[in-house]
Design a protein around this motif. Sequence first.
Motif, PDB file in Angstrom:
ATOM      1  N   ILE A 142       0.840  -1.207   0.000  1.00  0.00           N
ATOM      2  CA  ILE A 142       0.000   0.000   0.000  1.00  0.00           C
ATOM      3  C   ILE A 142       0.869   1.248   0.000  1.00  0.00           C
ATOM      4  O   ILE A 142       0.594   2.218  -0.720  1.00  0.00           O
ATOM      5  N   ALA A 143       1.929   1.252   0.806  1.00  0.00           N
ATOM      6  CA  ALA A 143       2.832   2.403   0.853  1.00  0.00           C
ATOM      7  C   ALA A 143       3.460   2.641  -0.513  1.00  0.00           C
ATOM      8  O   ALA A 143       3.595   3.788  -0.960  1.00  0.00           O
ATOM      9  N   ALA A 144       3.842   1.566  -1.210  1.00  0.00           N
ATOM     10  CA  ALA A 144       4.441   1.711  -2.537  1.00  0.00           C
ATOM     11  C   ALA A 144       3.422   2.249  -3.528  1.00  0.00           C
ATOM     12  O   ALA A 144       3.748   3.107  -4.362  1.00  0.00           O
ATOM     13  N   TRP A 145       2.189   1.773  -3.476  1.00  0.00           N
ATOM     14  CA  TRP A 145       1.144   2.299  -4.359  1.00  0.00           C
ATOM     15  C   TRP A 145       0.965   3.796  -4.156  1.00  0.00           C
ATOM     16  O   TRP A 145       0.838   4.555  -5.123  1.00  0.00           O
ATOM     17  N   LEU A 146       0.954   4.223  -2.911  1.00  0.00           N
ATOM     18  CA  LEU A 146       0.745   5.645  -2.634  1.00  0.00           C
ATOM     19  C   LEU A 146       1.921   6.491  -3.121  1.00  0.00           C
ATOM     20  O   LEU A 146       1.733   7.525  -3.758  1.00  0.00           O
ATOM     21  N   LYS A 147       3.132   6.038  -2.829  1.00  0.00           N
ATOM     22  CA  LYS A 147       4.311   6.852  -3.135  1.00  0.00           C
ATOM     23  C   LYS A 147       4.671   6.839  -4.614  1.00  0.00           C
ATOM     24  O   LYS A 147       5.363   7.744  -5.082  1.00  0.00           O
TER      25      LYS A 147
ATOM     26  N   SER B 199      -2.853  12.488  -6.054  1.00  0.00           N
ATOM     27  CA  SER B 199      -4.053  13.299  -6.164  1.00  0.00           C
ATOM     28  C   SER B 199      -5.175  12.625  -5.379  1.00  0.00           C
ATOM     29  O   SER B 199      -5.063  11.468  -4.952  1.00  0.00           O
ATOM     30  N   ALA B 200      -6.267  13.353  -5.192  1.00  0.00           N
ATOM     31  CA  ALA B 200      -7.400  12.779  -4.472  1.00  0.00           C
ATOM     32  C   ALA B 200      -7.910  11.527  -5.183  1.00  0.00           C
ATOM     33  O   ALA B 200      -8.246  10.526  -4.543  1.00  0.00           O
ATOM     34  N   ALA B 201      -7.937  11.578  -6.521  1.00  0.00           N
ATOM     35  CA  ALA B 201      -8.402  10.420  -7.287  1.00  0.00           C
ATOM     36  C   ALA B 201      -7.491   9.217  -7.070  1.00  0.00           C
ATOM     37  O   ALA B 201      -7.959   8.081  -6.917  1.00  0.00           O
ATOM     38  N   HIS B 202      -6.181   9.463  -7.041  1.00  0.00           N
ATOM     39  CA  HIS B 202      -5.225   8.366  -6.832  1.00  0.00           C
ATOM     40  C   HIS B 202      -5.400   7.747  -5.450  1.00  0.00           C
ATOM     41  O   HIS B 202      -5.385   6.518  -5.296  1.00  0.00           O
ATOM     42  N   ILE B 203      -5.589   8.574  -4.433  1.00  0.00           N
ATOM     43  CA  ILE B 203      -5.769   8.069  -3.072  1.00  0.00           C
ATOM     44  C   ILE B 203      -7.047   7.238  -2.983  1.00  0.00           C
ATOM     45  O   ILE B 203      -7.072   6.184  -2.342  1.00  0.00           O
ATOM     46  N   PHE B 204      -8.124   7.681  -3.651  1.00  0.00           N
ATOM     47  CA  PHE B 204      -9.365   6.926  -3.632  1.00  0.00           C
ATOM     48  C   PHE B 204      -9.197   5.569  -4.320  1.00  0.00           C
ATOM     49  O   PHE B 204      -9.753   4.570  -3.871  1.00  0.00           O
ATOM     50  N   VAL B 205      -8.446   5.525  -5.409  1.00  0.00           N
ATOM     51  CA  VAL B 205      -8.218   4.261  -6.120  1.00  0.00           C
ATOM     52  C   VAL B 205      -7.444   3.293  -5.242  1.00  0.00           C
ATOM     53  O   VAL B 205      -7.779   2.107  -5.139  1.00  0.00           O
TER      54      VAL B 205
ATOM     55  N   ALA C 294     -11.103   5.975   2.199  1.00  0.00           N
ATOM     56  CA  ALA C 294     -10.046   6.948   1.914  1.00  0.00           C
ATOM     57  C   ALA C 294      -9.588   7.698   3.167  1.00  0.00           C
ATOM     58  O   ALA C 294      -8.380   7.895   3.359  1.00  0.00           O
ATOM     59  N   PRO C 295     -10.498   8.137   4.053  1.00  0.00           N
ATOM     60  CA  PRO C 295     -10.027   8.812   5.283  1.00  0.00           C
ATOM     61  C   PRO C 295      -9.142   7.922   6.145  1.00  0.00           C
ATOM     62  O   PRO C 295      -8.132   8.375   6.682  1.00  0.00           O
TER      63      PRO C 295
END
Length: 234
Positions: free
Chosen positions: A164-169, A174-180, A189-190
């Motif tokens: 998950i950390a790798a996906w985020l970094k 963007s907000a869309a990326h975080i939601f995905v 997402a929160p």
Amino acid sequence: MAAVVGAKTFHLTDRQCFSILDWAAEQPQNGLVLRAFLASIALAALQPKEALVLRVRDVELADDGSGWLLIHPQGQERRETDSERAGAERRVPACRELVALLKAEIARRDLRPDDAIFVLDDGRPLTAPVYRKIWQQARAAVLEAHEADSSLGRNISALRDACIAAWLKNGDQSAAHIFVVAECAGMSAPRLAERFAHCLRKPTRDEIPWDRLEAALALPDLSSEPAPTAVRRP
């Protein structure tokens, strides 16, 4: 992935994750199925209990060698408070490496669509006590002494957290990326933003759209002429 991303936050590195997978594959008993099981956590951010119930029919293959995993509601995190998400299936992307491992395991055991993918060599189902024992052995074999004495990778869910950390970094955050990412991980997402806040890059002052913020917060233009007052009739 970075082994230490904050003063109190630890994640396994890519090298450590793949070393653990390689160590599992070298075990004379159940090595191949254990590697495939651990890879589903490390490469698709599945929870261990989600991976345990994965069946052949839940693997969708794409023409380019990648694929999708269909995760069913019973695997959702118990801490998830969003009732709409808690009862929904989700599709998680599977990279080529993971698809290749799953296909090899399916072919090796000649599994049918309704069969569970992760079964021990003697035909018994893979269970939590078994994979937890293997995880502790792999961790002790792969990590340096000072790392093994720390909280780094103490639980098998460390593979999921590292993914998950790798996906985020590796995204634009963007907000869309975080939601995905949250949808793929089966989290709101929160909660994702709270738990992995150390992975989210803070924008610099120059990156903040001050002009759009100012326009959004600006009051509407007021007329310079006084508005007519109503005249009361006697």
